[in-house]
Design an enzyme around this catalytic site. Structure first.
Site, PDB file in Angstrom:
ATOM      1  N   MET A   1       0.849  -1.197   0.000  1.00 18.38           N
ATOM      2  CA  MET A   1       0.000   0.000   0.000  1.00 18.38           C
ATOM      3  C   MET A   1       0.888   1.252   0.000  1.00 18.38           C
ATOM      4  O   MET A   1       0.470   2.327   0.404  1.00 18.38           O
ATOM      5  CB  MET A   1      -0.940  -0.012   1.211  1.00 18.38           C
ATOM      6  CG  MET A   1      -1.913  -1.195   1.157  1.00 18.38           C
ATOM      7  SD  MET A   1      -3.481  -0.899   1.953  1.00 18.38           S
ATOM      8  CE  MET A   1      -2.964  -0.651   3.629  1.00 18.38           C
TER       9      MET A   1
ATOM     10  N   ALA B   1       4.087   3.866   0.974  1.00 18.97           N
ATOM     11  CA  ALA B   1       4.801   4.324   2.180  1.00 18.97           C
ATOM     12  C   ALA B   1       5.884   3.299   2.517  1.00 18.97           C
ATOM     13  O   ALA B   1       5.963   2.790   3.634  1.00 18.97           O
ATOM     14  CB  ALA B   1       3.829   4.537   3.342  1.00 18.97           C
TER      15      ALA B   1
ATOM     16  N   HIS C   1       9.037   1.018   3.351  1.00 18.40           N
ATOM     17  CA  HIS C   1      10.150   1.032   4.294  1.00 18.40           C
ATOM     18  C   HIS C   1      11.024  -0.188   4.009  1.00 18.40           C
ATOM     19  O   HIS C   1      10.736  -0.976   3.092  1.00 18.40           O
ATOM     20  CB  HIS C   1       9.633   1.050   5.736  1.00 18.40           C
ATOM     21  CG  HIS C   1       8.600   0.005   6.025  1.00 18.40           C
ATOM     22  ND1 HIS C   1       8.892  -1.335   6.033  1.00 18.40           N
ATOM     23  CD2 HIS C   1       7.268   0.108   6.279  1.00 18.40           C
ATOM     24  CE1 HIS C   1       7.799  -2.023   6.299  1.00 18.40           C
ATOM     25  NE2 HIS C   1       6.790  -1.168   6.440  1.00 18.40           N
TER      26      HIS C   1
ATOM     27  N   HIS D   1       9.430  -3.592   3.306  1.00 18.07           N
ATOM     28  CA  HIS D   1       8.937  -3.826   1.936  1.00 18.07           C
ATOM     29  C   HIS D   1      10.113  -4.125   0.997  1.00 18.07           C
ATOM     30  O   HIS D   1      10.038  -5.009   0.154  1.00 18.07           O
ATOM     31  CB  HIS D   1       8.247  -2.569   1.392  1.00 18.07           C
ATOM     32  CG  HIS D   1       6.989  -2.184   2.093  1.00 18.07           C
ATOM     33  ND1 HIS D   1       6.874  -1.032   2.843  1.00 18.07           N
ATOM     34  CD2 HIS D   1       5.769  -2.787   2.154  1.00 18.07           C
ATOM     35  CE1 HIS D   1       5.655  -0.941   3.326  1.00 18.07           C
ATOM     36  NE2 HIS D   1       4.959  -1.997   2.934  1.00 18.07           N
TER      37      HIS D   1
ATOM     38  N   GLY E   1       4.838 -10.144   4.246  1.00 21.42           N
ATOM     39  CA  GLY E   1       5.583 -10.088   5.497  1.00 21.42           C
ATOM     40  C   GLY E   1       4.849 -10.863   6.593  1.00 21.42           C
ATOM     41  O   GLY E   1       3.611 -10.884   6.655  1.00 21.42           O
ATOM     42  N   GLU E   2       5.636 -11.480   7.472  1.00 21.64           N
ATOM     43  CA  GLU E   2       5.027 -12.247   8.576  1.00 21.64           C
ATOM     44  C   GLU E   2       4.482 -11.357   9.682  1.00 21.64           C
ATOM     45  O   GLU E   2       3.825 -11.850  10.593  1.00 21.64           O
ATOM     46  CB  GLU E   2       6.051 -13.226   9.168  1.00 21.64           C
ATOM     47  CG  GLU E   2       6.216 -14.462   8.317  1.00 21.64           C
ATOM     48  CD  GLU E   2       6.979 -15.562   9.012  1.00 21.64           C
ATOM     49  OE1 GLU E   2       7.595 -15.294  10.058  1.00 21.64           O
ATOM     50  OE2 GLU E   2       6.964 -16.689   8.485  1.00 21.64           O
TER      51      GLU E   2
ATOM     52  N   GLN F   1      -3.003 -12.182   8.068  1.00 19.96           N
ATOM     53  CA  GLN F   1      -3.222 -11.886   6.647  1.00 19.96           C
ATOM     54  C   GLN F   1      -2.553 -12.945   5.769  1.00 19.96           C
ATOM     55  O   GLN F   1      -3.135 -13.413   4.787  1.00 19.96           O
ATOM     56  CB  GLN F   1      -2.663 -10.496   6.334  1.00 19.96           C
ATOM     57  CG  GLN F   1      -2.508 -10.193   4.849  1.00 19.96           C
ATOM     58  CD  GLN F   1      -2.115  -8.760   4.579  1.00 19.96           C
ATOM     59  OE1 GLN F   1      -2.942  -7.865   4.674  1.00 19.96           O
ATOM     60  NE2 GLN F   1      -0.867  -8.519   4.233  1.00 19.96           N
TER      61      GLN F   1
ATOM     62  N   ARG G   1       3.123   2.898   9.711  1.00 21.39           N
ATOM     63  CA  ARG G   1       2.527   3.686  10.798  1.00 21.39           C
ATOM     64  C   ARG G   1       3.580   4.218  11.770  1.00 21.39           C
ATOM     65  O   ARG G   1       3.291   5.168  12.507  1.00 21.39           O
ATOM     66  CB  ARG G   1       1.528   2.846  11.573  1.00 21.39           C
ATOM     67  CG  ARG G   1       0.340   2.555  10.717  1.00 21.39           C
ATOM     68  CD  ARG G   1      -0.672   1.733  11.413  1.00 21.39           C
ATOM     69  NE  ARG G   1      -1.756   1.495  10.470  1.00 21.39           N
ATOM     70  CZ  ARG G   1      -2.801   0.770  10.700  1.00 21.39           C
ATOM     71  NH1 ARG G   1      -2.942   0.213  11.862  1.00 21.39           N
ATOM     72  NH2 ARG G   1      -3.727   0.607   9.797  1.00 21.39           N
TER      73      ARG G   1
HETATM   74  O1  PAF Z   1      -0.226  -5.787   3.780  1.00 19.62           O
HETATM   75  C1  PAF Z   1      -0.612  -4.862   3.041  1.00 19.62           C
HETATM   76  O2  PAF Z   1       0.091  -3.881   2.812  1.00 19.62           O
HETATM   77  C2  PAF Z   1      -1.977  -4.958   2.389  1.00 19.62           C
HETATM   78  O3  PAF Z   1      -2.883  -5.568   3.221  1.00 19.62           O
HETATM   79  C3  PAF Z   1      -1.951  -5.635   0.998  1.00 19.62           C
HETATM   80  C4  PAF Z   1      -1.523  -7.082   1.095  1.00 19.62           C
HETATM   81  C5  PAF Z   1      -1.006  -4.891   0.075  1.00 19.62           C
HETATM   82  C6  PAF Z   1      -3.343  -5.608   0.379  1.00 19.62           C
HETATM   83  O4  PAF Z   1      -3.798  -4.301   0.212  1.00 19.62           O
END
Ligand code: PAF
Length: 282
Positions: free
Chosen positions: A30, A32, A34, A37, A149-150, A155, A189
């Site tokens: 999404m 932003a 860091h 990612h 990511g864990e 998720q 965040r």
């Molecule tokens: O983990 C996230 O950043 C979001 O939930 C994802 C997997 C990109 C889905 O919008």
């Protein structure tokens, strides 16, 4: 650096670059961005011939309008970071309309109960939103491997379930949590914390480490009670939940069983900013 704002051009490009023996690795984000990612992207680069990164703040996974509005949107900086890492990474930064085609709603999923635990209890509708966007992105990108990511372990399990129930041909790869030097799990965040809050937020990971130690000799409820007392006496951090659950089913632990793998999960508020973390108790 190839950057696409619409799916039609992206799909055309991917069809042209994909040869018989090449694989596509995909990192959905999404934005932003860091270091956490970037480490997912590094893993994808090491394991695939092509890497696609999506940057899309998905409205359907936010159950709080203010959170959606405040979510940082930093496309220019994000693309710079990606290009520095590798200029060949393919970026997909779609508009809401390109994804939702005028109908911004979630599909209703059955994740076999995974969706009802922890985050699911506190963020109604969140996982239907995640399932909807991830499935949509997989349909567009058609990746061979996708990296998550864990830190968002629930998720990760939900995405695996969605892939298996829908017979999607993509391998889901969970990647280690990237931490700041004080142990705080990296998150977009964290930027919203003051310097003092950010330093003191080390309590989250420290508590998880101590809980892991205690879990060697104490049962689930004793450890849970101990964590509650730690946060009761803290005036900066509000504990939303601390849970110990089976890694596979996410069902909360009542009594330790030798043949299960457990994991601790925590969600904490500081000044309206919600931070989550997790640790394997193996
Ligand atoms: O983990 C996230 O950043 C979001 O939930 C994802 C997997 C990109 C889905 O919008």
């Amino acid at each position: 650096m190839p950057i696409f704002y619409g799916k039609v051009a992206l799909v055309e490009f991917l069809n042209s670059v994909k040869s018989t023996n090449s694989t596509i690795g995909f990192v959905p984000t999404m934005g932003a961005l860091h270091q956490g990612h970037l480490s997912l992207m590094q893993q994808s680069l090491a394991e695939n011939q092509h890497t696609v990164v999506s940057i899309f703040v998905n409205p359907t996974q936010f159950n709080n309008a203010e959170d959606l509005e405040k979510y940082p949107r930093t496309l220019e900086e994000d693309t710079k970071k990606i290009t520095q890492l590798d200029p060949n990474i393919i970026i997909y930064a779609p508009t809401v309309d390109d994804i939702y085609e005028g109908k911004v709603t979630s599909q209703d999923f059955d994740f076999d109960g995974l969706e009802n635990q922890m985050e699911g209890k506190f963020r109604p509708g969140h996982f239907n939103g995640v399932g909807t966007i991830v499935k949509r992105l997989f349909e567009i990108v058609s990746p061979d491997n996708a990296y998550f990511g864990e830190k968002d372990f629930q998720q990760l399990q939900i995405v695996k379930k969605m892939v298996s129930k829908n017979h999607l041909n993509v391998k889901i790869i969970g990647c280690n949590i990237f931490r700041e030097t004080n142990g705080l799990a990296m998150s977009s965040r964290n930027e919203r914390l003051s310097a003092e809050e950010r330093e003191k937020a080390s309590i989250i990971y420290q508590t998880l480490l101590e809980a892991k130690e205690k879990f060697k000799t104490q049962d689930c409820n004793e450890v849970k009670n101990w964590v509650n007392t730690i946060f009761e006496s803290n005036d900066i951090f509000d504990l939303e939940y601390f849970e110990i659950a089976d890694e596979e089913t996410l069902i909360p632990c009542e009594k330790q069983s030798k043949d299960k793998n457990y994991r601790a999960f925590i969600a904490v508020f500081v000044n309206n900013i919600r931070l989550i973390d997790t640790i394997s108790l193996k």
